[in-house]
Design a protein around this motif. Structure first.
Motif, PDB file in Angstrom:
ATOM      1  N   ASP A  12       0.726  -1.267  -0.137  1.00  0.00           N
ATOM      2  CA  ASP A  12      -0.030  -0.088   0.077  1.00  0.00           C
ATOM      3  C   ASP A  12       0.934   1.278  -0.023  1.00  0.00           C
ATOM      4  O   ASP A  12       2.173   1.160   0.374  1.00  0.00           O
ATOM      5  CB  ASP A  12      -1.017  -0.153   1.396  1.00  0.00           C
ATOM      6  CG  ASP A  12      -1.761   1.271   1.561  1.00  0.00           C
ATOM      7  OD1 ASP A  12      -2.106   1.648   0.484  1.00  0.00           O
ATOM      8  OD2 ASP A  12      -1.464   1.733   2.771  1.00  0.00           O
ATOM      9  N   SER A  49      -9.312   4.048   1.742  1.00  0.00           N
ATOM     10  CA  SER A  49     -10.518   3.817   0.704  1.00  0.00           C
ATOM     11  C   SER A  49     -10.148   5.098  -0.359  1.00  0.00           C
ATOM     12  O   SER A  49      -9.934   5.981   0.015  1.00  0.00           O
ATOM     13  CB  SER A  49     -11.681   3.563   1.495  1.00  0.00           C
ATOM     14  OG  SER A  49     -11.914   2.870   2.139  1.00  0.00           O
ATOM     15  N   PRO A  50     -10.672   4.669  -1.466  1.00  0.00           N
ATOM     16  CA  PRO A  50     -10.678   5.504  -2.551  1.00  0.00           C
ATOM     17  C   PRO A  50     -11.586   6.906  -2.075  1.00  0.00           C
ATOM     18  O   PRO A  50     -12.540   6.670  -1.451  1.00  0.00           O
ATOM     19  CB  PRO A  50     -11.311   4.985  -3.734  1.00  0.00           C
ATOM     20  CG  PRO A  50     -11.083   3.433  -3.418  1.00  0.00           C
ATOM     21  CD  PRO A  50     -11.180   3.251  -2.103  1.00  0.00           C
ATOM     22  N   SER A  53     -15.238   6.246  -2.814  1.00  0.00           N
ATOM     23  CA  SER A  53     -16.069   5.449  -1.860  1.00  0.00           C
ATOM     24  C   SER A  53     -16.465   6.234  -0.732  1.00  0.00           C
ATOM     25  O   SER A  53     -17.529   6.144  -0.066  1.00  0.00           O
ATOM     26  CB  SER A  53     -15.333   4.076  -1.654  1.00  0.00           C
ATOM     27  OG  SER A  53     -14.850   3.508  -2.772  1.00  0.00           O
ATOM     28  N   THR A 109      -2.217   1.425  -4.621  1.00  0.00           N
ATOM     29  CA  THR A 109      -2.914   2.633  -3.805  1.00  0.00           C
ATOM     30  C   THR A 109      -4.335   2.979  -4.267  1.00  0.00           C
ATOM     31  O   THR A 109      -4.741   2.834  -5.214  1.00  0.00           O
ATOM     32  CB  THR A 109      -2.098   4.003  -3.798  1.00  0.00           C
ATOM     33  OG1 THR A 109      -2.520   5.026  -3.162  1.00  0.00           O
ATOM     34  CG2 THR A 109      -1.872   4.471  -5.428  1.00  0.00           C
ATOM     35  N   SER A 110      -4.968   3.367  -3.303  1.00  0.00           N
ATOM     36  CA  SER A 110      -6.553   3.902  -3.410  1.00  0.00           C
ATOM     37  C   SER A 110      -6.486   5.309  -3.969  1.00  0.00           C
ATOM     38  O   SER A 110      -7.371   5.969  -4.225  1.00  0.00           O
ATOM     39  CB  SER A 110      -7.154   3.973  -2.219  1.00  0.00           C
ATOM     40  OG  SER A 110      -7.618   2.609  -1.619  1.00  0.00           O
ATOM     41  N   VAL A 133      -5.921   3.837  -8.386  1.00  0.00           N
ATOM     42  CA  VAL A 133      -7.621   3.618  -8.449  1.00  0.00           C
ATOM     43  C   VAL A 133      -7.972   3.853  -9.819  1.00  0.00           C
ATOM     44  O   VAL A 133      -9.106   3.331 -10.427  1.00  0.00           O
ATOM     45  CB  VAL A 133      -8.223   4.522  -7.347  1.00  0.00           C
ATOM     46  CG1 VAL A 133      -8.322   5.966  -7.943  1.00  0.00           C
ATOM     47  CG2 VAL A 133      -9.446   3.988  -7.223  1.00  0.00           C
ATOM     48  N   GLY A 139     -12.363  -0.348  -6.417  1.00  0.00           N
ATOM     49  CA  GLY A 139     -10.931  -0.132  -5.292  1.00  0.00           C
ATOM     50  C   GLY A 139     -11.073  -0.957  -3.988  1.00  0.00           C
ATOM     51  O   GLY A 139     -12.172  -1.870  -4.072  1.00  0.00           O
ATOM     52  N   LYS A 140     -10.144  -1.046  -3.179  1.00  0.00           N
ATOM     53  CA  LYS A 140     -10.129  -1.650  -2.279  1.00  0.00           C
ATOM     54  C   LYS A 140     -11.564  -1.239  -1.074  1.00  0.00           C
ATOM     55  O   LYS A 140     -11.877  -0.228  -1.214  1.00  0.00           O
ATOM     56  CB  LYS A 140      -8.949  -1.365  -1.252  1.00  0.00           C
ATOM     57  CG  LYS A 140      -7.555  -1.278  -1.772  1.00  0.00           C
ATOM     58  CD  LYS A 140      -6.548  -0.688  -1.184  1.00  0.00           C
ATOM     59  CE  LYS A 140      -5.190  -0.732  -1.804  1.00  0.00           C
ATOM     60  NZ  LYS A 140      -4.120  -0.303  -0.811  1.00  0.00           N
TER      61      LYS A 140
END
Length: 218
Positions: A12, A49-50, A53, A109-110, A133, A139-140
């Motif tokens: 990450d 998180s992105p 989101s 990475t987000s 992203v 995304g995650k």
């Protein structure tokens, strides 16, 4: 899987390889005030998180177009704030170990492309593979980013080690079938105090593995 059997490492970015927590928090603080969202609701949702989101979770009342604009505004706030962005403790050490061992690595990475690249540059880190992203559709905690990185490195995901400092990232790593390592006390296959520890683990595991192989061969 043992550490000595890992064939690639997937990191990450924010909070893991790059210490940008303060910059990210400042951006979300401004955004929360502008969009009338309690900061206490935003920060836990935002970590790992992105942006889109987090916006969807904290302002579900906005239209799709408004949410897109709100996410773009949040990213805008991050672009030029690099005053205290640096590599995390042990980042250069573990990357040096990976280079010596010949193990490929990537950053997943987000963040979108622009903040990811400027933060990595500010931290002095140049990943051979970078998945943002913008390279994926989900995304995650979805595993797509880690699966894509493993594919780009040519290593099966189950032979990859995912290193994360966020729960959603570890969920993504597990869903990808990877071995996981968690920072900041997070539950994972391996719990890390920092990246210095991971560098030591990789070095020790490979050294002991070589000795064991030598004994077996003899």
């Amino acid at each position: 899987m043992r550490i000595r059997d890992i064939r690639a490492v997937l990191f990450d970015m924010d909070g893991t390889l790059v210490d940008s927590d303060a910059a990210v928090e400042r951006a979300w603080t401004v955004w929360a005030a502008e969009y009338d969202v309690p900061l206490a609701d935003v920060l836990p949702a935002a970590h790992g998180s992105p942006a889109d989101s987090t916006v969807a979770r904290t302002r579900p009342d906005l239209s799709a177009a408004e949410q897109t604009a709100a996410a773009a505004r949040q990213l805008e706030l991050q672009y030029d704030d690099l005053s205290d962005v640096t590599a995390t403790p042990g980042a250069f050490q573990v990357l040096g170990v990976l280079d010596r061992l010949g193990l490929p690595w990537a950053v997943v990475t987000s963040a979108d492309d622009r903040p990811a690249k400027v933060r990595l540059t500010a931290a002095g880190i140049s990943p051979p593979v970078l998945v943002t992203v913008e390279d994926i559709s989900r995304g995650k905690p979805d595993p797509e980013g880690y699966l894509h990185a493993a594919e780009l490195l040519g290593v099966p995901p189950e032979q990859c080690l995912v290193v994360e400092d966020a729960t959603v990232g570890l969920e993504a790593g597990r869903a990808a079938g990877a071995v996981t390592a968690g920072l900041k006390g997070l539950d994972a296959d391996f719990r890390l105090t920092d990246l210095h520890q991971l560098a030591d683990m990789l070095t020790t595991a490979r050294t002991e593995g070589t000795r064991s192989d030598d004994l077996t061969a003899g």
